[in-house]
Design an enzyme around this catalytic site. Structure first.
Site, PDB file in Angstrom:
ATOM      1  N   ASN A   1      34.149  10.287  -5.076  1.00  0.00           N
ATOM      2  CA  ASN A   1      33.996  11.596  -4.444  1.00  0.00           C
ATOM      3  C   ASN A   1      35.351  12.284  -4.331  1.00  0.00           C
ATOM      4  O   ASN A   1      36.288  11.745  -3.738  1.00  0.00           O
ATOM      5  CB  ASN A   1      33.409  11.455  -3.040  1.00  0.00           C
ATOM      6  N   GLU A   2      35.445  13.472  -4.885  1.00  0.00           N
ATOM      7  CA  GLU A   2      36.593  14.362  -4.723  1.00  0.00           C
ATOM      8  C   GLU A   2      37.939  13.679  -4.960  1.00  0.00           C
ATOM      9  O   GLU A   2      38.767  13.568  -4.045  1.00  0.00           O
ATOM     10  CB  GLU A   2      36.547  15.019  -3.341  1.00  0.00           C
TER      11      GLU A   2
ATOM     12  N   GLU B   1      27.803  19.109  -2.874  1.00  0.00           N
ATOM     13  CA  GLU B   1      28.137  19.432  -1.483  1.00  0.00           C
ATOM     14  C   GLU B   1      28.369  20.925  -1.368  1.00  0.00           C
ATOM     15  O   GLU B   1      29.041  21.511  -2.216  1.00  0.00           O
ATOM     16  CB  GLU B   1      29.434  18.747  -1.021  1.00  0.00           C
TER      17      GLU B   1
ATOM     18  N   GLU C   1      34.170  14.251  10.925  1.00  0.00           N
ATOM     19  CA  GLU C   1      34.767  15.115   9.908  1.00  0.00           C
ATOM     20  C   GLU C   1      36.260  14.774   9.740  1.00  0.00           C
ATOM     21  O   GLU C   1      37.143  15.567  10.023  1.00  0.00           O
ATOM     22  CB  GLU C   1      34.508  16.582  10.278  1.00  0.00           C
TER      23      GLU C   1
END
Ligand code: GAL
Length: 447
Positions: free
Chosen positions: A139-140, A351, A402
């Site tokens: 991811n990313e 996302e 987060e």
């Protein structure tokens, strides 16, 4: 393993009446909501988990290890539970939570991680691949490289300006390619799934649209953010030419012995090219980009770009994240860019979302308005720009951890009361409205 964007598919005729207020999405469009293990699971020291880099970074402790059968049982249950509820799992193998013992051996800066990641990927394909047909390796990688190994504001908190990000990215690209080849050789025939990598990118607009320098700077921003990974993986196995020339020239001026951007060998280029079965993109925001000469003697990934980011003050900003300027049309432009640059691939938006700060109203009318506008832009991308988009997953299903913003930045479709040990979940208005869109496979006028 980072869990998955979960996707549910819906069927409805693909009719576009040129009115994005009421158009349907294509048949079999996949609707979903994404989560990630570290952000929702808790239980950092449960059942023999070891530490991961985020546990260390946040001074807590623990991550699931796959030698551990409890971990496998847990994900078996998650996957089976999703399927039983007619939700298609899309599984991301790595979402920021690198085991600490691997980081201690150099983490993504060490070439040894390529083989380790491949072995882990093979384990997951072998164990879960009978039921999971859509895989994302990493991811990313941009975020891991630029924020984790260059700026040090995300785990593992390494600050190696001008080299850390490039090295981490280099090994992530090779690790992804190795995992893709393993799937292709060992599992694809029997399991029939698809493998890609989840890339993220802002859309870049020239700050002054009439300035050639700003136009070039905006292109460089895309190169240093998206194409850095997408060009090797989707095109020719190598970094974008503009990155290579910029970094080489700046490295020379800074008296570095060679370019700070590592090179792939010709065998590696062959190994890396064409190693994605679809394009997975995470989009949150857009930036205006200005050219800025780099005269510094200090190596820096960010200065190498000779481009600085500016937020347009007229853009609304999500209340929970000061970086998140809400620019729905930027997504349409980004999708078109991917179509044009990467040979019209099948794309999933894995996302997209908008955060609220505490106290977050359950009646998140304004947030739903952003979602609605975003879905309209997506419809234009599909029907006007002919983008081959097959799915859209909201970040995120639930309010969650987060990263450096902790629990105060709420991205969920469902509100979570973190003060209550039972962690009760209540749908925001956006969840109810999103459910209607899914049921209808499109926006309805009253939206
Ligand atoms: C992405 C990341 C998610 C989530 C989201 C919102 O970069 O993959 O884990 O945090 O941003 O900031």
């Amino acid at each position: 393993m980072a869990t998955a964007p979960s996707a549910t598919t819906s069927t409805s005729p693909a009719v576009y009446d040129c009115n994005p207020e009421s158009a349907s999405f294509p048949e079999q469009f996949a609707w979903g909501a994404a989560t990630a293990a570290y952000q929702i699971e808790g239980g950092w020291d449960a059942d023999g988990k070891g530490l991961n880099v985020w546990d260390t970074f946040t001074h807590q402790g623990g991550d699931r290890v796959f030698k551990n059968h409890t971990g496998v049982d847990y994900y078996d249950k998650v996957i089976d539970g999703l399927l039983a509820n007619r939700v298609t799992p899309v599984v991301t193998l790595y979402h920021f939570d690198l085991p600490q013992h691997l980081e201690d051996q150099g983490g993504w800066r060490s070439g040894a991680i390529v083989e380790t990641f491949d072995a882990y990927a093979q384990f997951c394909f072998r164990t879960f691949g009978d039921r999971v047909k859509l895989w994302l390796t990493i991811n990313e990688p941009y975020v891991v490289a630029a924020l984790g190994y260059e700026k040090g504001i995300m785990a593992p908190g390494v600050t190696e300006p001008g080299t850390g990000a490039y090295l981490a990215a280099h090994n992530m690209i090779k690790a992804h390619a190795a995992a893709w080849h393993s799937y292709d050789k060992l599992f694809r025939e029997k399991q029939g799934g698809l493998v890609s990598i989840a890339l993220n990118s802002d859309w870049a607009e020239p700050s002054d649209p009439n300035s050639p320098a700003d136009q070039e700077a905006a292109k460089r921003h895309m190169a240093f953010c998206l194409d850095w990974f997408a060009a090797p993986i989707f095109l020719d196995g190598d970094y974008p030419a503009i990155m290579k020339s910029k970094i080489s020239a700046v490295s020379k001026r800074q008296n570095c012995p060679s370019s700070r951007l590592p090179e792939f060998t010709s065998e590696e280029r062959m190994m890396i090219k064409s190693t994605a079965d679809f394009f997975s993109i995470n989009y949150y925001t857009t930036r205006k980009i200005k050219h800025q000469d780099n005269t510094s003697c200090q190596p820096s990934f960010f200065s190498d770009q000779e481009a600085v980011q500016v937020m347009d003050p007229s853009w609304p900003v999500a209340s929970g994240s000061s970086w998140l300027a809400v620019v729905p049309w930027g997504l349409r432009k980004l999708l078109k860019y991917i179509k044009d640059t990467y040979n019209h691939p099948v794309i999933y938006i894995t996302e997209n979302g908008f955060s609220q700060s505490d106290p977050a109203p359950l009646g998140d009318t304004q947030r739903w308005e952003y979602f609605r506008q975003t879905l309209q832009e997506i419809l234009k991308a599909i029907y006007i720009d002919d983008v081959h988009l097959k799915g859209y997953f909201v970040w995120s299903l639930l309010d969650n951890f987060e990263w450096i913003s902790g629990y105060s930045s709420r991205f969920g479709l469902f509100f979570v009361d973190f003060e209550d040990p039972a962690l009760p979940r209540i749908p925001y208005k956006s969840a109810t409205e999103y459910a209607k869109v899914i049921a209808n496979n499109g926006l309805i006028k009253s939206d």
